[in-house]
Scaffold this motif. Structure first.
Motif, PDB file in Angstrom:
ATOM      1  N   GLU A 242      -8.025   4.251   3.801  1.00  0.00           N
ATOM      2  CA  GLU A 242      -7.219   3.221   3.219  1.00  0.00           C
ATOM      3  C   GLU A 242      -5.578   3.795   4.012  1.00  0.00           C
ATOM      4  OE1 GLU A 242      -7.415   0.798   1.522  1.00  0.00           O
ATOM      5  OE2 GLU A 242      -5.551   0.167   1.061  1.00  0.00           O
TER       6      GLU A 242
ATOM      7  N   VAL B 129       1.604   6.701   0.567  1.00  0.00           N
ATOM      8  CA  VAL B 129       0.088   5.903   0.451  1.00  0.00           C
ATOM      9  C   VAL B 129      -0.546   6.577  -0.709  1.00  0.00           C
ATOM     10  CG1 VAL B 129      -1.569   4.977   1.502  1.00  0.00           C
ATOM     11  CG2 VAL B 129       0.442   5.417   2.566  1.00  0.00           C
TER      12      VAL B 129
ATOM     13  N   VAL C 238       0.288  -2.106  -4.416  1.00  0.00           N
ATOM     14  CA  VAL C 238      -1.031  -1.584  -4.125  1.00  0.00           C
ATOM     15  C   VAL C 238      -2.123  -2.717  -4.344  1.00  0.00           C
ATOM     16  CG1 VAL C 238      -2.513   0.393  -4.123  1.00  0.00           C
ATOM     17  CG2 VAL C 238      -0.048   0.430  -5.245  1.00  0.00           C
ATOM     18  N   HIS C 239      -3.027  -2.990  -3.440  1.00  0.00           N
ATOM     19  CA  HIS C 239      -4.177  -3.815  -4.085  1.00  0.00           C
ATOM     20  C   HIS C 239      -5.218  -2.925  -4.303  1.00  0.00           C
ATOM     21  CE1 HIS C 239      -5.525  -2.655  -0.161  1.00  0.00           C
ATOM     22  NE2 HIS C 239      -4.716  -3.556   0.460  1.00  0.00           N
ATOM     23  N   HIS C 240      -5.323  -2.608  -5.724  1.00  0.00           N
ATOM     24  CA  HIS C 240      -6.476  -2.020  -6.425  1.00  0.00           C
ATOM     25  C   HIS C 240      -7.976  -2.742  -6.061  1.00  0.00           C
ATOM     26  CE1 HIS C 240      -3.618   0.641  -8.313  1.00  0.00           C
ATOM     27  NE2 HIS C 240      -2.998  -0.638  -8.524  1.00  0.00           N
TER      28      HIS C 240
ATOM     29  N   HIS D 100       3.705   1.465  -5.824  1.00  0.00           N
ATOM     30  CA  HIS D 100       3.270   1.065  -7.052  1.00  0.00           C
ATOM     31  C   HIS D 100       3.201  -0.425  -6.971  1.00  0.00           C
ATOM     32  CE1 HIS D 100       1.966   4.546  -8.280  1.00  0.00           C
ATOM     33  NE2 HIS D 100       3.208   5.117  -8.302  1.00  0.00           N
TER      34      HIS D 100
ATOM     35  N   HIS E 179      -1.420   4.833  -4.573  1.00  0.00           N
ATOM     36  CA  HIS E 179      -2.978   4.664  -5.045  1.00  0.00           C
ATOM     37  C   HIS E 179      -3.286   5.400  -6.136  1.00  0.00           C
ATOM     38  CE1 HIS E 179      -2.518   2.486  -1.184  1.00  0.00           C
ATOM     39  NE2 HIS E 179      -3.875   1.631  -1.735  1.00  0.00           N
TER      40      HIS E 179
ATOM     41  N   GLY F 126       0.622  -1.248   0.180  1.00  0.00           N
ATOM     42  CA  GLY F 126      -0.164  -0.084  -0.145  1.00  0.00           C
ATOM     43  C   GLY F 126       0.898   1.316  -0.057  1.00  0.00           C
TER      44      GLY F 126
ATOM     45  N   SER G 277      -5.219  12.819  -3.500  1.00  0.00           N
ATOM     46  CA  SER G 277      -4.506  12.726  -4.334  1.00  0.00           C
ATOM     47  C   SER G 277      -3.195  13.673  -4.462  1.00  0.00           C
ATOM     48  CB  SER G 277      -5.172  12.763  -5.794  1.00  0.00           C
ATOM     49  OG  SER G 277      -5.653  14.042  -6.104  1.00  0.00           O
TER      50      SER G 277
ATOM     51  N   GLN H 253      -5.543   7.802  -6.162  1.00  0.00           N
ATOM     52  CA  GLN H 253      -6.491   8.370  -5.468  1.00  0.00           C
ATOM     53  C   GLN H 253      -6.838   7.301  -4.352  1.00  0.00           C
ATOM     54  OE1 GLN H 253      -8.738  11.310  -7.903  1.00  0.00           O
ATOM     55  NE2 GLN H 253     -10.006   9.715  -7.383  1.00  0.00           N
ATOM     56  N   VAL H 254      -6.995   7.859  -3.304  1.00  0.00           N
ATOM     57  CA  VAL H 254      -7.336   7.034  -2.004  1.00  0.00           C
ATOM     58  C   VAL H 254      -8.032   7.711  -0.963  1.00  0.00           C
ATOM     59  CG1 VAL H 254      -4.914   7.630  -0.811  1.00  0.00           C
ATOM     60  CG2 VAL H 254      -6.014   5.418  -0.481  1.00  0.00           C
TER      61      VAL H 254
END
Lengths: 148, 148
Positions: free
Chosen positions: B30, B19, A145-147, A142, B23, A139, B71, B25-26
């Motif tokens: 998360e 983090v 990350v678990h999308h 890249h 991602h 997390g 973001s 966007q997160v």
DNA sequence: GATTAAAGTTTACGTTTGTAAACGATTCGT
DNA sequence: ACGAATCGTTTACAAACGTAAACTTTAATC
């Protein structure tokens, strides 16, 4: 415990350290002069930083007469490398090579620097891996990350 | 003035940024999860850092329902390079090549990394100088200490 | 020898950072 | 519709930092 060098200095303290490293041994007067020039600091300000660095165990004091001569407990090279290591702890191992490549392309280098760098790379070839393993927490990069 | 990105984050805030970069966007949820794992931070702690990063203009918010998706305003690459530039401002230009060589010899590199680095060096050869000029203030590096 | 200058130490104080709980608004489940 | 869970915002507070003046002791000058 007591005088363990903690290897963590602020930007301001780093300015002081550079003067000390440059001189090897140096009086507060000289430090104050240099930084009054460069940073516009009042003598009191520089004195504070010197004091804090002594407390932190970054500076040693040699008594000269009844004044002090300051010297660094850690070499500049060692310190810079340690700090760079810290810096790269914020970056995924996979990215380190690319990042350094970018820095290199922006840096001013001498022919000698380039020769040295090439030498290092040549040696590195023998221990190069196919793919650098990601060292990040899930997390946080890249690679993992678990999308959803 | 208002939302100027100031490009200066603390170590803790950097953890949050990573983090977000990972991602794209997160949600805060998360971010909180990841850093509870990695740093052992209580949700409130992470919330504070997120808030500060928004204030600093490092994070953007997209309204999703009535929650936010965060973001980054600046790419990780750009940010890392900028920070590395900051870092090297503490080091004499003359030493940059050597310093990078040292980092390289400690780093884990892939064959691909090495190839890239060699490419960069090859290109650098064309603009290499004989001697890198010192960029330090007098008294702050070995190049120009006036001994007495 | 008394006055002054210099150097190290203390104290000061506002800001930033680390760490987090409390609060308020809102949404979701039942 | 009401209570519970969320999520963003406020408030809190100690430690570290930036900035510096004040104080103290010692050394040097007249």
């Amino acid at each position: 415990m007591g005088t363990e060098t903690d290897f963590k200095v602020t930007d301001s303290e780093w300015e002081v350290m550079r003067v000390v490293w440059a001189h090897g041994q140096v009086s507060s007067k000289e430090i104050i002069n240099v930084l009054e020039q460069k940073m516009g600091w009042k003598p009191g300000t520089t004195k504070t930083f010197i004091g804090r660095l002594v407390t932190k165990g970054m500076l040693d004091t040699q008594t000269e007469g009844r004044r002090y001569l300051y010297s660094a407990k850690v070499s500049e090279n060692k310190f810079v490398r340690h700090s760079l290591g810290d810096f790269f702890s914020h970056v995924c191992n996979k990215e380190v090579g690319k990042t350094i490549a970018e820095v290199l392309s922006e840096a001013t280098l001498s022919h000698q620097d380039i020769a040295l760098l090439q030498e290092v790379l040549e040696a590195k070839k023998k221990v190069a891996v196919d793919v650098v393993p990601c060292n990040c927490v899930p997390g946080q990069c890249h690679c993992n990350v678990h999308h959803h």
